[in-house]
Design a protein around this motif. Structure first.
Motif, short mmCIF file in Angstrom:
data_model
loop_
_atom_site.label_atom_id
_atom_site.label_comp_id
_atom_site.label_asym_id
_atom_site.label_seq_id
_atom_site.Cartn_x
_atom_site.Cartn_y
_atom_site.Cartn_z
N ASP A 104 16.01 -20.30 -22.37
CA ASP A 104 15.56 -19.26 -23.28
C ASP A 104 14.98 -18.15 -22.41
OD1 ASP A 104 12.64 -19.69 -22.87
OD2 ASP A 104 13.01 -21.58 -23.92
N PRO A 105 14.58 -17.00 -22.97
CA PRO A 105 14.13 -15.89 -22.11
C PRO A 105 12.94 -16.20 -21.22
CG PRO A 105 14.67 -15.08 -24.30
CD PRO A 105 14.71 -16.57 -24.38
N LYS A 106 12.24 -17.32 -21.47
CA LYS A 106 11.08 -17.67 -20.66
C LYS A 106 11.29 -18.95 -19.83
CE LYS A 106 6.89 -17.18 -22.11
NZ LYS A 106 5.62 -17.33 -22.86
N TRP A 148 5.92 -15.33 -7.78
CA TRP A 148 4.82 -15.74 -8.65
C TRP A 148 4.28 -14.61 -9.52
CZ3 TRP A 148 3.74 -20.56 -9.98
CH2 TRP A 148 4.26 -21.58 -9.19
N GLN A 149 4.88 -13.45 -9.42
CA GLN A 149 4.61 -12.41 -10.42
C GLN A 149 5.34 -12.73 -11.72
OE1 GLN A 149 5.52 -8.50 -8.85
NE2 GLN A 149 4.65 -9.02 -6.86
N HIS A 150 6.34 -13.59 -11.62
CA HIS A 150 7.17 -13.92 -12.78
C HIS A 150 6.95 -15.36 -13.26
CE1 HIS A 150 9.64 -10.29 -12.07
NE2 HIS A 150 9.37 -10.52 -10.81
N ILE A 151 6.65 -16.27 -12.32
CA ILE A 151 6.56 -17.70 -12.65
C ILE A 151 5.16 -18.04 -13.15
CG2 ILE A 151 6.73 -20.02 -11.72
CD1 ILE A 151 8.61 -18.83 -9.56
N THR A 162 12.66 -26.72 -13.27
CA THR A 162 12.54 -25.77 -14.38
C THR A 162 11.41 -24.80 -14.11
OG1 THR A 162 13.35 -27.44 -15.96
CG2 THR A 162 12.17 -25.53 -16.86
N PHE A 163 11.73 -23.52 -14.23
CA PHE A 163 10.75 -22.45 -14.04
C PHE A 163 10.34 -21.91 -15.41
CE2 PHE A 163 13.16 -22.74 -10.16
CZ PHE A 163 12.20 -22.60 -9.18
N HIS A 164 9.05 -22.02 -15.70
CA HIS A 164 8.49 -21.50 -16.94
C HIS A 164 7.86 -20.14 -16.61
CE1 HIS A 164 9.04 -25.54 -18.60
NE2 HIS A 164 8.57 -25.98 -17.44
N LEU A 165 8.36 -19.08 -17.24
CA LEU A 165 7.99 -17.72 -16.88
C LEU A 165 6.80 -17.22 -17.67
CD1 LEU A 165 11.63 -16.31 -16.75
CD2 LEU A 165 10.31 -17.36 -14.89
N THR A 167 6.45 -14.25 -19.09
CA THR A 167 6.89 -13.49 -20.25
C THR A 167 8.39 -13.69 -20.42
OG1 THR A 167 7.34 -11.49 -18.95
CG2 THR A 167 5.13 -11.71 -19.89
N ALA A 168 8.94 -13.16 -21.49
CA ALA A 168 10.40 -13.13 -21.64
C ALA A 168 10.96 -12.29 -20.50
CB ALA A 168 10.77 -12.54 -23.00
N ASP A 169 11.71 -12.93 -19.60
CA ASP A 169 12.03 -12.29 -18.33
C ASP A 169 13.34 -12.86 -17.79
OD1 ASP A 169 11.90 -10.89 -15.96
OD2 ASP A 169 10.10 -11.86 -15.22
N VAL A 170 14.43 -12.60 -18.49
CA VAL A 170 15.73 -13.12 -18.07
C VAL A 170 16.10 -12.68 -16.65
CG1 VAL A 170 18.20 -13.10 -18.60
CG2 VAL A 170 16.53 -13.27 -20.46
N PRO A 171 15.84 -11.42 -16.27
CA PRO A 171 16.23 -11.01 -14.91
C PRO A 171 15.46 -11.71 -13.80
CG PRO A 171 15.93 -9.10 -16.35
CD PRO A 171 15.36 -10.27 -17.07
N ALA A 172 14.40 -12.43 -14.11
CA ALA A 172 13.65 -13.15 -13.07
C ALA A 172 14.54 -14.16 -12.35
CB ALA A 172 12.45 -13.86 -13.68
#
Length: 556
Positions: A104-106, A148-151, A162-165, A167-172
């Motif tokens: 999902d996006p996150k 870690w700005q995204h994770i 599994t990386f839990h982001l 925010t909603a951040d598909v491009p991460a």
């Protein structure tokens, strides 16, 4: 949206790249030649590949810490990331991961490749992956990609991470893809991993360190490599000095270098074997300082845009090697699939002096006595800043100076040294500045770096992107929507709107597509990237050469 887990690179999709690559684009797309030594000779009788990629100052320091800014280029040929991203088209090829899945996006998942060994024979495991991400979190100086700005958090189950982001951040996923992995059994005992030079690297990639000297080092093929059967070159030879004349005369197999009259100098030296490929690597542009008048007036920016003959600027700057840039923010033809069909001429602005003068008049400037003057009769004077030594950019600026001069604008050229130029660009200390954006392989990241107001720091405060300091809440909202979109049809609709912003509001004035200067010889190896087979860019830094080293074949 899930993406392929197969070994085959995934289809083009919207993903992100890091500012570090965006910054590299500024250098990569300027025609700064590399310099190569005369005491080297190519020759793959022993299966070696002579490569102009690294440079000493004047000799090499033995630093193979892959996180260090001053690491040897060869470190990127030894360490592997989860996936290698082709900046030409954004495709990701699985390496230490076997693919990825956008849950999902996150949430992003990666199955970790099994059966891989470190070059010292120890098995590569999930522990190494977790250790690496924990290491760069504990030492932010090592987090060169900003992972870690995204994770937010990381979890594992079996061989899946599994990386839990946050925010909603598909491009991460693009950023996570490119994280190189280091061996826990080596690095866990390093007291200061930030300053450690890692003189005897242990890695999973196709090469290991062989002979090292100040004027040259050699990488030997890693016999334990998990896809050793795909690696044709037995050795990579990297000299500390790479002069243009030597690149031509000494049998180099691969060089990243701008050469004057490449057809005569490079191809002419060996018409049977010498090839070149100069694909677009970024959009070289004029950045107007939007914090000051008259550049904060869109009519003035449109006047500047229509005053320029981009074809002439491109030809004068890059000797006919590159194409004039469109005004969409896309890098063409790389991102042709994203082009907004409602924008005429693929976004290319044709010089129109009458239209330019009309826009200038709306901004308060009219012609009088051969000069473009304000309401008080004072001639318009502009200063364009470009880095000293970027000779191609200077040629382009001089052509811009001449074209604007014909409309009565007095243009001065400011040429600070590269470090001072970078500081001026970052701090907003300019009227108009030559610069480059795009070329990351990610449509999101290209627009985000150009338009996101988070980068629009006050003048005098350094930023790393959006140097013109563009601000528009509606555009920020579009970028947020794009960041969360998982379906390409939804992404395309948003990208169409972002193209219209660049076309109509002119936050940057695109001039030409800066080239990536790839020189190749097929005398010893074949299968180099090319316009007909753009599986990798011709650039020699980061991990994209891994795509090349696992693609080449010995010449028959």
């Amino acid at each position: 949206m899930s993406k392929t887990r197969a070994r085959k690179p995934r289809p083009r999709s919207l993903r992100t790249l890091v500012a570090v690559v965006a910054a590299a684009t500024v250098l990569a797309t300027s025609a700064c030649s590399v310099h190569t030594s005369s005491n080297n000779s190519g020759g793959a009788g022993d299966g070696s590949l002579l490569l102009a990629a690294d440079s000493g100052s004047p000799t090499f320091a033995r630093n193979f810490n892959p996180f260090a800014a001053n690491t040897r280029i060869g470190a990127h040929y030894m360490y592997e990331p989860l996936q290698v991203v082709n900046s030409i088209d954004g495709k990701a090829t699985p390496f230490l991961a076997t693919g990825d899945k956008i849950v999902d996006p996150k949430t992003i998942q990666y199955p970790i490749r099994q059966g891989v060994k470190w070059s010292d024979g120890k098995p590569f495991t999930m522990d190494d992956v977790m250790f690496t991400f924990d290491l760069i979190k504990k030492h932010p100086e090592l987090d060169t990609l900003g992972e870690w700005q995204h994770i937010d958090t990381i979890s594992t189950s079996g061989n899946t991470i599994t990386f839990h982001l946050k925010t909603a951040d598909v491009p991460a996923a693009y950023i996570i893809d490119q994280q190189i992995i280091v061996p826990k059994h080596i690095w866990q005992s390093v007291k200061n991993p930030v300053s450690w030079t890692n003189p005897n690297p242990v890695a999973t990639g196709p090469y290991v360190l062989g002979k090292f000297a100040g004027n040259q080092y050699v990488l030997d093929k890693n016999t334990k490599y998990w896809q050793a059967d795909k690696v044709a070159a037995q050795k990579i030879v990297l000299p500390a000095s790479n002069k243009q004349l030597d690149i031509v005369k000494n049998g180099y197999d691969w060089a990243y270098a701008f050469i004057t009259d490449v057809q005569k100098t490079w191809v002419g030296a060996d018409k049977q074997h010498n090839k070149y490929w100069f694909p677009p690597g970024g959009t070289v542009s004029l950045f107007p300082n939007l914090t000051k008048a008259p550049f904060n007036d869109v009519n003035f920016r449109l006047g500047l845009s229509y005053a320029l003959d981009r074809t002439t600027v491109a030809n004068d700057a890059e000797q006919g090697y590159v194409k004039p840039a469109g005004q969409t923010g896309l890098l063409l033809p790389n991102q042709q699939d994203w082009l907004n069909s409602s924008i005429p001429g693929n976004g290319l602005i044709t010089q129109d002096s009458s239209k330019a003068l009309s826009y200038f008049a709306k901004a308060g400037y009219t012609q009088s006595g051969g000069k473009l003057v304000d309401k008080n009769g004072t001639q318009l004077q502009l200063t364009i800043t470009t880095a000293n030594g970027y000779t191609d950019w200077l040629r382009g600026v001089q052509t811009v100076q001449s074209q604007l001069g014909k409309l009565g604008i007095a243009v001065k050229i400011n040429q600070p040294q590269p470090a001072a130029y970078t500081q001026a660009l970052n701090n907003g200390d300019f009227d108009l500045a030559m610069g480059s954006f795009g070329g990351t392989g990610s449509v999101f990241q290209d627009y985000n770096n150009l338009l996101n107001s988070q980068f629009a720091t006050p003048v005098g405060t350094a930023t790393t992107a959006n140097f013109e300091r563009f601000k528009d809440p509606k555009v920020d909202a579009l970028l947020t929507q794009l960041q969360a979109a998982t379906q390409q049809s939804d992404q395309k609709k948003i990208v169409d709107q972002l193209q219209e912003v660049v076309y109509n509001q002119v936050p940057a004035i695109g001039l030409f597509y800066g080239g990536l200067w790839g020189l190749f010889s097929t005398k010893h190896f074949t299968g180099w990237p090319s316009a007909s087979d753009p599986y990798a860019p011709p650039s020699t830094w980061t991990e994209t050469p891994l795509l090349v080293f696992t693609h080449l074949k010995k010449a028959s």
